[in-house]
Structure formats: C-alpha cells, structure tokens
Design an enzyme around this catalytic site. Sequence first.
Site, short mmCIF file in Angstrom:
data_model
loop_
_atom_site.label_atom_id
_atom_site.label_comp_id
_atom_site.label_asym_id
_atom_site.label_seq_id
_atom_site.Cartn_x
_atom_site.Cartn_y
_atom_site.Cartn_z
N ARG A 9 31.79 5.13 -22.83
CA ARG A 9 31.02 6.27 -23.32
C ARG A 9 30.71 7.22 -22.18
O ARG A 9 29.74 7.04 -21.47
CB ARG A 9 29.71 5.78 -23.93
CG ARG A 9 29.94 4.87 -25.12
CD ARG A 9 28.75 3.98 -25.38
NE ARG A 9 29.09 2.98 -26.40
CZ ARG A 9 28.32 1.95 -26.72
NH1 ARG A 9 27.17 1.78 -26.10
NH2 ARG A 9 28.70 1.10 -27.64
N ASP A 41 29.18 10.25 -20.26
CA ASP A 41 27.91 10.96 -20.46
C ASP A 41 28.11 12.44 -20.77
O ASP A 41 29.20 12.99 -20.53
CB ASP A 41 27.07 10.89 -19.17
CG ASP A 41 26.60 9.48 -18.89
OD1 ASP A 41 26.24 8.76 -19.83
OD2 ASP A 41 26.60 9.10 -17.70
N ARG A 69 28.05 7.94 -10.63
CA ARG A 69 27.20 9.05 -10.19
C ARG A 69 26.09 8.57 -9.25
O ARG A 69 25.73 9.28 -8.31
CB ARG A 69 26.62 9.77 -11.42
CG ARG A 69 27.70 10.52 -12.20
CD ARG A 69 27.25 10.90 -13.61
NE ARG A 69 26.08 11.76 -13.57
CZ ARG A 69 25.36 12.08 -14.64
NH1 ARG A 69 25.71 11.59 -15.84
NH2 ARG A 69 24.33 12.87 -14.54
#
Lengths: 246, 246
Positions: free
Chosen positions: B51, B53, B199
């Site tokens: 998934r 972001d 990230r």
Amino acid sequence: MTTFRLTLEYDGANFDGWQVQAAGSRTIQGCLEDAVERVCGQRVRVEGSGRTDAGVHALGQVASLRVESRLDAPALLRALNGVLPADVAVLGAAVAAGDFHARHDACAKLYSYRIWNGATRSPLRAARSHWVAPALDLTAMRAAALNFCGRHDFASLQAAGSDVVQTERTLHRLELAGESRGEIEIQVEGDGFLRHMVRNLTGTLIEVGLGRRAADSIPELLERRDRRLAGPTAPAQGLTLIWVSY
Amino acid sequence: MTTFRLTLEYDGANFDGWQVQAAGSRTIQGCLEDAVERVCGQRVRVEGSGRTDAGVHALGQVASLRVESRLDAPALLRALNGVLPADVAVLGAAVAAGDFHARHDACAKLYSYRIWNGATRSPLRAARSHWVAPALDLTAMRAAALNFCGRHDFASLQAAGSDVVQTERTLHRLELAGESRGEIEIQVEGDGFLRHMVRNLTGTLIEVGLGRRAADSIPELLERRDRRLAGPTAPAQGLTLIWVSY
C-alpha cells in the site's frame, strides 16, 4: 542603477509562456517583474534571452534587468526566491556590465527535447516529454539530424505567420541520445532559434523515425523554405531550455 | 474466472495513496477497480503488492485480480488504459496462476528515493524529489547505509502506531548514487518494508549527511526499537516504487 543577470529555472506547465501578454495571462516575465517590484519597490522590465512558449520549461534561462537596489546579487537572489511562486526559481544572480542585455548579447543556446517511446503512456514522464507509441528508427533520425547541422536557412521550420526576415541560423550540434522503446533526448545547440524551430525540427525528425519521411529529404525541405513541408510542431511539454551562453 | 497480474505506473501527487478508504478519497486501487468494472462489467478487488502512501509514485507496482472476462491480457491492458485517468497506466498485463496474489507472493521490492541537494529550490525537480539545501556528506551517509543492510529488526523505522508485530526485514541493497550539491538517489532493495520504513530510513540518513547524527549510531538505533530515536519521515514525493519481484 545596477544591471543584474539572473539564471532561472521554471516548470512551464502552468505558464502562458515567457512574455507578458494581455491582462489575466500568467507569464514568467510577469511573475519576475512582480517579484522585483516587491523586493526593490520599482517596476522594471525583465528581459529574457528568448521568449519560451506556453508549456516550455527552462533549466537555465537567462534574464537581465536594470534596477535601483541596495541589495547585492546574493541578497537579491534570496529575496526573489522568497516571493516567487513555486514553479519558478532564481538559480543564480550576478551584477553584469551596465549595458548587458539577455537577448541581444546571447551567443548560443542549448535546448533539450524529450520523447517517451514506450508502448504505453507513462504517467511519470507525461509532464516532461512527448509520447510516441510506435517504435522509432533512431538510425534514420540520426542520419536526418546531420542534415540540419551547420548554417542553413531554417524558414521551413519557422512558425507559420512569423515575420522574421533573416531566417538563417547555425546549429552547432544536434544529437539524439537514448534508444527506441525507451527515453529519447534530442539536444540542439545553436546560435539562435526561430519561433517553434526546435519543436518543428523535432516533429520532422519524428516523421523520419516513423518511416513517413526519408532521412535524405531534409536538404530539399530546407531549400524550399516552406513551413507546410515540415513535420507538425511537437508539443511544448517535451521542450526545455538548458543553457544560454554569452 | 481468470487471474491477471498487472504492472502499473502512477504519479502519486494527486492520489490519497494506494488503498481504498472512506468515500470521497481518490486512490489508485479505487481507480483500478472502477476501470475493471467499466471494462469487465464486474466489481472485484484489485490487490497491490503493497500500500503506497499518499503522494508516493510507482514505476512498477504489481497488482492482481480475479475476474470473469472474455478479454485476453493484451486486450485487457488496452481497455484499462483507455478508461484510466492520465496519472495511472497499466504497463503490462499477463494471465497468472489462479492463486497468484500480488501481496502474499511478493519476494522483493526496489524503492528509489530522490533528493535534490542544490543550494536553491528546483521547480523542475520539486514534484519528484525532496529538497535539502545544505550540502550533504555522502561519505558519511554511505557509511551509515551499510549498517542498515542485511537482516535486522526495523521497529525503529516503522511508522508510529503501526501494529505489525514481526518487524524483522532483510535489506539486500542500500545504495546512494549522485553527489553532494546535485541529484542524489537512494535505492533500497529488500524482502519487505514496514510502513514508512524507506522514508524514515531516508530521514535518518539525511540527518547523518547534515552532521546531526553519527554514521556509527545506526546499530544502536536499530537495537533500541524506538521510532522516536530515528530521523523524521522524509516527504512522500521523493519516493518511487521501482519494481516488485515474485
């Protein structure tokens, strides 16, 4: 009065080109003149090395302006970047000779035109390149490109309706990097460019790459000086002004 | 029923991420399910390999779906691309084994994170990279990166509030290409990734590059299993999912 030389980067997508036009249009020149007015308190003309069309990008456009300012060049750069919108930035600022003029004094420019030659459209490349789906024959395109190099009358590649009379220009370099079924970049360096010249040249090379036009037809195309004989104007979003030399 | 495997490219800028959420959100999964419904006349679940972001891009996301369709894979690809919005495209479609599942069967993934380390902001790079103005120490960042490679418990790099219990993952490769004061690309290949892991890892490496954190502090950071000890989450627009292997 101080004359400044600015180096500029911009994403052309949301601009109606470089040059200030009718009220309501959003131009790079207009944004810069607004920014200079806010920073220096004075409305002055900002001259570009050339007038990029609506949608055309720049990684190294050069502009000049004469203004009364207490700011030195680094402070002017910071101040302008503080007020300019996100899609235009000043990369460099320097004090120039008093009579420096970004357009009149330009000696040479490099443009890049990007083509995405994938079988399917590419969302991540769409904003910065032109999608051509059929596989392009790069060997034929490179052979055709050689015919554009050197000093020629480029009237056939000038936007229809242009009133420029002296249409001779010198292309110092015209190279195609990349490969069929991938990213292709056309780099064109020359002493000056007519309106739409790089995009019309690209549209003509694409016709060669698609097999619709012979690579050796270029000399006759140039000789005829007739815009209707060249290929279509390739779309603006593939074109980026890379640098200007003085 | 046929099981298809799709390879997808998307520009994440205008999506609320991959996963279908509350009504009114615009997701890649939702757009694909709408497109499949229009093309095949049937509402089915489209499963992604993971998934991504909001704001994260993909050059090679993989998805699977089971649907009743008379279309073969090339026809499905063309039909979906005909109805999908401009910021998402199907690059490839193939018939897969009946039980193929894009998430459960994924073996490894490669992510790319781009940093623009120029002194001024870059309008042409802004949509696809994270601007860090001070010069980064790439040597220190590369030394720190080595400490993340291999099998580790990455709980310190997991988004706060995640309820994933098994937080061990293997990074096969973590490389920094480019140079200080230019474009930097971090490539991270691994067998799986926790939420925000790439990230948070990037945010931590940037702190090393800025001299705010020692390169040899990484082993202890991992050992402590505490999200608060890692760097900030680097912004979404720099991240692109490059490929998924099975």
